[in-house]
Design a protein around this motif. Structure first.
Motif, PDB file in Angstrom:
ATOM      1  N   TYR A 159       0.793  -1.214  -0.023  1.00 40.35           N
ATOM      2  CA  TYR A 159      -0.063  -0.041  -0.003  1.00 40.35           C
ATOM      3  C   TYR A 159       0.929   1.274  -0.083  1.00 40.35           C
ATOM      4  CZ  TYR A 159       1.009   0.072   5.014  1.00 40.35           C
ATOM      5  OH  TYR A 159       1.644   0.024   6.205  1.00 40.35           O
ATOM      6  N   TRP A 160       2.174   1.061   0.412  1.00 40.70           N
ATOM      7  CA  TRP A 160       2.978   2.513   0.481  1.00 40.70           C
ATOM      8  C   TRP A 160       3.931   2.699  -0.702  1.00 40.70           C
ATOM      9  CZ3 TRP A 160       3.778  -2.300   2.796  1.00 40.70           C
ATOM     10  CH2 TRP A 160       5.174  -2.805   2.852  1.00 40.70           C
ATOM     11  N   ALA A 161       4.119   1.726  -1.496  1.00 39.26           N
ATOM     12  CA  ALA A 161       5.049   1.745  -2.646  1.00 39.26           C
ATOM     13  C   ALA A 161       4.607   1.324  -3.965  1.00 39.26           C
ATOM     14  CB  ALA A 161       6.138   1.176  -2.504  1.00 39.26           C
ATOM     15  N   LEU A 162       3.049   1.354  -4.013  1.00 41.96           N
ATOM     16  CA  LEU A 162       2.507   0.929  -5.451  1.00 41.96           C
ATOM     17  C   LEU A 162       2.941   1.918  -6.446  1.00 41.96           C
ATOM     18  CD1 LEU A 162      -1.122   0.064  -4.715  1.00 41.96           C
ATOM     19  CD2 LEU A 162       0.599  -1.453  -5.309  1.00 41.96           C
ATOM     20  N   GLY A 163       3.384   1.326  -7.562  1.00 46.08           N
ATOM     21  CA  GLY A 163       4.050   1.900  -8.755  1.00 46.08           C
ATOM     22  C   GLY A 163       5.408   2.588  -8.786  1.00 46.08           C
ATOM     23  N   ARG A 164       5.842   2.196  -7.543  1.00 51.01           N
ATOM     24  CA  ARG A 164       7.375   2.830  -7.222  1.00 51.01           C
ATOM     25  C   ARG A 164       8.232   2.436  -8.471  1.00 51.01           C
ATOM     26  NH1 ARG A 164      10.273   1.934  -1.591  1.00 51.01           N
ATOM     27  NH2 ARG A 164       8.571   3.359  -0.964  1.00 51.01           N
ATOM     28  N   GLU A 165       8.727   3.305  -9.282  1.00 49.76           N
ATOM     29  CA  GLU A 165       9.767   2.943 -10.205  1.00 49.76           C
ATOM     30  C   GLU A 165      10.907   2.128  -9.820  1.00 49.76           C
ATOM     31  OE1 GLU A 165      10.253   6.488 -12.683  1.00 49.76           O
ATOM     32  OE2 GLU A 165       8.288   6.797 -12.742  1.00 49.76           O
ATOM     33  N   ARG A 166      11.481   1.458 -11.028  1.00 46.70           N
ATOM     34  CA  ARG A 166      12.710   0.527 -10.483  1.00 46.70           C
ATOM     35  C   ARG A 166      13.900   1.368  -9.976  1.00 46.70           C
ATOM     36  NH1 ARG A 166      17.207  -2.408 -11.793  1.00 46.70           N
ATOM     37  NH2 ARG A 166      16.815  -4.920 -11.389  1.00 46.70           N
ATOM     38  N   ASP A 167      14.129   2.561 -10.660  1.00 46.45           N
ATOM     39  CA  ASP A 167      15.197   3.142 -10.584  1.00 46.45           C
ATOM     40  C   ASP A 167      15.236   3.728  -9.069  1.00 46.45           C
ATOM     41  OD1 ASP A 167      13.263   5.056 -11.643  1.00 46.45           O
ATOM     42  OD2 ASP A 167      14.930   6.632 -11.405  1.00 46.45           O
ATOM     43  N   VAL A 168      14.282   3.992  -8.725  1.00 47.96           N
ATOM     44  CA  VAL A 168      13.819   4.508  -7.256  1.00 47.96           C
ATOM     45  C   VAL A 168      14.087   3.482  -6.230  1.00 47.96           C
ATOM     46  CG1 VAL A 168      12.165   5.450  -5.499  1.00 47.96           C
ATOM     47  CG2 VAL A 168      12.144   6.356  -8.038  1.00 47.96           C
ATOM     48  N   VAL A 169      13.726   2.177  -6.549  1.00 47.90           N
ATOM     49  CA  VAL A 169      14.036   0.879  -5.627  1.00 47.90           C
ATOM     50  C   VAL A 169      15.602   0.696  -5.762  1.00 47.90           C
ATOM     51  CG1 VAL A 169      13.712  -1.445  -5.366  1.00 47.90           C
ATOM     52  CG2 VAL A 169      11.762  -0.060  -6.055  1.00 47.90           C
ATOM     53  N   GLU A 170      16.164   0.690  -6.825  1.00 41.10           N
ATOM     54  CA  GLU A 170      17.749   0.591  -6.876  1.00 41.10           C
ATOM     55  C   GLU A 170      18.375   1.572  -6.229  1.00 41.10           C
ATOM     56  OE1 GLU A 170      18.834   0.785 -10.902  1.00 41.10           O
ATOM     57  OE2 GLU A 170      17.679  -1.044 -11.492  1.00 41.10           O
ATOM     58  N   ARG A 171      17.821   2.817  -6.086  1.00 43.05           N
ATOM     59  CA  ARG A 171      18.696   4.145  -5.618  1.00 43.05           C
ATOM     60  C   ARG A 171      18.736   3.994  -3.937  1.00 43.05           C
ATOM     61  NH1 ARG A 171      16.477   9.417  -6.906  1.00 43.05           N
ATOM     62  NH2 ARG A 171      14.772   8.301  -7.967  1.00 43.05           N
ATOM     63  N   ALA A 172      17.098   3.411  -3.496  1.00 44.25           N
ATOM     64  CA  ALA A 172      16.889   3.282  -2.215  1.00 44.25           C
ATOM     65  C   ALA A 172      17.858   2.193  -1.518  1.00 44.25           C
ATOM     66  CB  ALA A 172      15.434   2.902  -2.053  1.00 44.25           C
ATOM     67  N   ILE A 173      17.750   1.175  -2.375  1.00 42.71           N
ATOM     68  CA  ILE A 173      18.832  -0.064  -1.932  1.00 42.71           C
ATOM     69  C   ILE A 173      20.205   0.469  -1.577  1.00 42.71           C
ATOM     70  CG2 ILE A 173      19.582  -2.294  -2.693  1.00 42.71           C
ATOM     71  CD1 ILE A 173      16.930  -2.792  -3.984  1.00 42.71           C
ATOM     72  N   ARG A 174      20.686   1.090  -2.722  1.00 44.92           N
ATOM     73  CA  ARG A 174      22.052   1.641  -2.866  1.00 44.92           C
ATOM     74  C   ARG A 174      22.133   2.500  -1.352  1.00 44.92           C
ATOM     75  NH1 ARG A 174      21.607   2.317  -8.539  1.00 44.92           N
ATOM     76  NH2 ARG A 174      21.650   4.317  -7.760  1.00 44.92           N
ATOM     77  N   GLY A 175      21.416   3.173  -0.879  1.00 45.12           N
ATOM     78  CA  GLY A 175      21.592   4.096   0.018  1.00 45.12           C
ATOM     79  C   GLY A 175      21.327   3.648   1.421  1.00 45.12           C
ATOM     80  N   SER A 176      20.835   2.418   1.437  1.00 42.23           N
ATOM     81  CA  SER A 176      20.545   1.702   2.843  1.00 42.23           C
ATOM     82  C   SER A 176      20.908   0.621   3.389  1.00 42.23           C
ATOM     83  CB  SER A 176      18.921   1.280   2.656  1.00 42.23           C
ATOM     84  OG  SER A 176      18.045   2.410   2.158  1.00 42.23           O
ATOM     85  N   VAL A 177      21.016   0.232   4.397  1.00 42.50           N
ATOM     86  CA  VAL A 177      21.301  -1.119   4.919  1.00 42.50           C
ATOM     87  C   VAL A 177      19.952  -2.094   4.532  1.00 42.50           C
ATOM     88  CG1 VAL A 177      21.488  -2.855   6.969  1.00 42.50           C
ATOM     89  CG2 VAL A 177      22.238  -0.414   6.756  1.00 42.50           C
ATOM     90  N   ASN A 178      20.172  -3.227   3.955  1.00 44.55           N
ATOM     91  CA  ASN A 178      19.367  -4.124   3.322  1.00 44.55           C
ATOM     92  C   ASN A 178      19.328  -5.466   4.096  1.00 44.55           C
ATOM     93  OD1 ASN A 178      18.386  -2.397   0.889  1.00 44.55           O
ATOM     94  ND2 ASN A 178      20.402  -2.336   0.703  1.00 44.55           N
ATOM     95  N   ILE A 179      18.171  -6.081   4.310  1.00 45.95           N
ATOM     96  CA  ILE A 179      18.173  -7.402   4.845  1.00 45.95           C
ATOM     97  C   ILE A 179      17.532  -8.082   4.109  1.00 45.95           C
ATOM     98  CG2 ILE A 179      17.701  -8.796   6.783  1.00 45.95           C
ATOM     99  CD1 ILE A 179      17.908  -6.103   8.587  1.00 45.95           C
ATOM    100  N   GLY A 180      17.721  -9.351   3.716  1.00 48.06           N
ATOM    101  CA  GLY A 180      17.063 -10.055   2.875  1.00 48.06           C
ATOM    102  C   GLY A 180      16.893 -11.475   3.551  1.00 48.06           C
ATOM    103  N   VAL A 181      15.712 -12.293   3.307  1.00 50.29           N
ATOM    104  CA  VAL A 181      15.497 -13.455   3.939  1.00 50.29           C
ATOM    105  C   VAL A 181      15.348 -14.668   2.836  1.00 50.29           C
ATOM    106  CG1 VAL A 181      13.876 -14.803   5.384  1.00 50.29           C
ATOM    107  CG2 VAL A 181      14.191 -12.578   5.879  1.00 50.29           C
ATOM    108  N   TYR A 182      16.177 -15.847   2.851  1.00 51.31           N
ATOM    109  CA  TYR A 182      16.132 -16.488   1.877  1.00 51.31           C
ATOM    110  C   TYR A 182      15.837 -18.038   2.269  1.00 51.31           C
ATOM    111  CZ  TYR A 182      18.900 -12.877   0.389  1.00 51.31           C
ATOM    112  OH  TYR A 182      19.427 -11.470   0.069  1.00 51.31           O
TER     113      TYR A 182
END
Length: 141
Positions: free
Chosen positions: A30-53
């Motif tokens: 509900y908070w990021a519908l339509g968020r563009e891929r380049d925005v997601v990429e920039r957000a990932i680059r500027g953040s600490v990221n945690i994944g579950v696998y």
């Protein structure tokens, strides 16, 4: 369905499946519908990221922390794949984020939620004290 202990949680930006995270956020939140891929990429680059696998190494959940690692952090974009919900992954993911930040002794870790107050309160989060002190500069006007 995997057992909860068959998941791996990693703080490793290089392992994040950007295509998958973009799909999740831009189509199923509900908070990021339509968020563009380049925005997601920039957000990932500027953040600490945690994944579950899962046991096969496929990413099944994601969370992002925006922080200076000195005084402040914002936990955001917490998402668990629909196929893996109700397995305790959300709780484990938020716990991992909280525990990752603990050694930094930050003054404040915030998050915003529309519907997961119960989960976050069980992990130590509480309503914002003095919300009247906070202000926002929003592109939404």
């Amino acid at each position: 369905m995997n057992e909860p202990n068959s998941y791996e949680i990693a703080v490793d930006t290089d392992r994040i499946n950007v295509d998958r995270v973009h799909h999740w956020l831009s189509t199923d939140t509900y908070w990021a519908l339509g968020r563009e891929r380049d925005v997601v990429e920039r957000a990932i680059r500027g953040s600490v990221n945690i994944g579950v696998y899962d046991a096969t190494g496929d990413q099944v959940a994601y969370a992002r922390i925006v922080t200076d690692l000195a005084t402040f952090a914002w936990l955001c974009d917490v998402y668990v794949s629909r196929d893996h919900r109700a397995a305790g992954i959300g709780r484990a993911l938020v716990t991992a984020a909280r525990d990752y930040l603990a050694p930094y002794k930050l003054k404040r870790v915030i998050l915003a939620t529309h519907d997961a107050h119960g989960l976050y309160s069980q992990l130590g989060f509480a309503p914002l004290p003095n919300p009247e002190h906070w202000m926002v500069l929003s592109a939404e006007g």
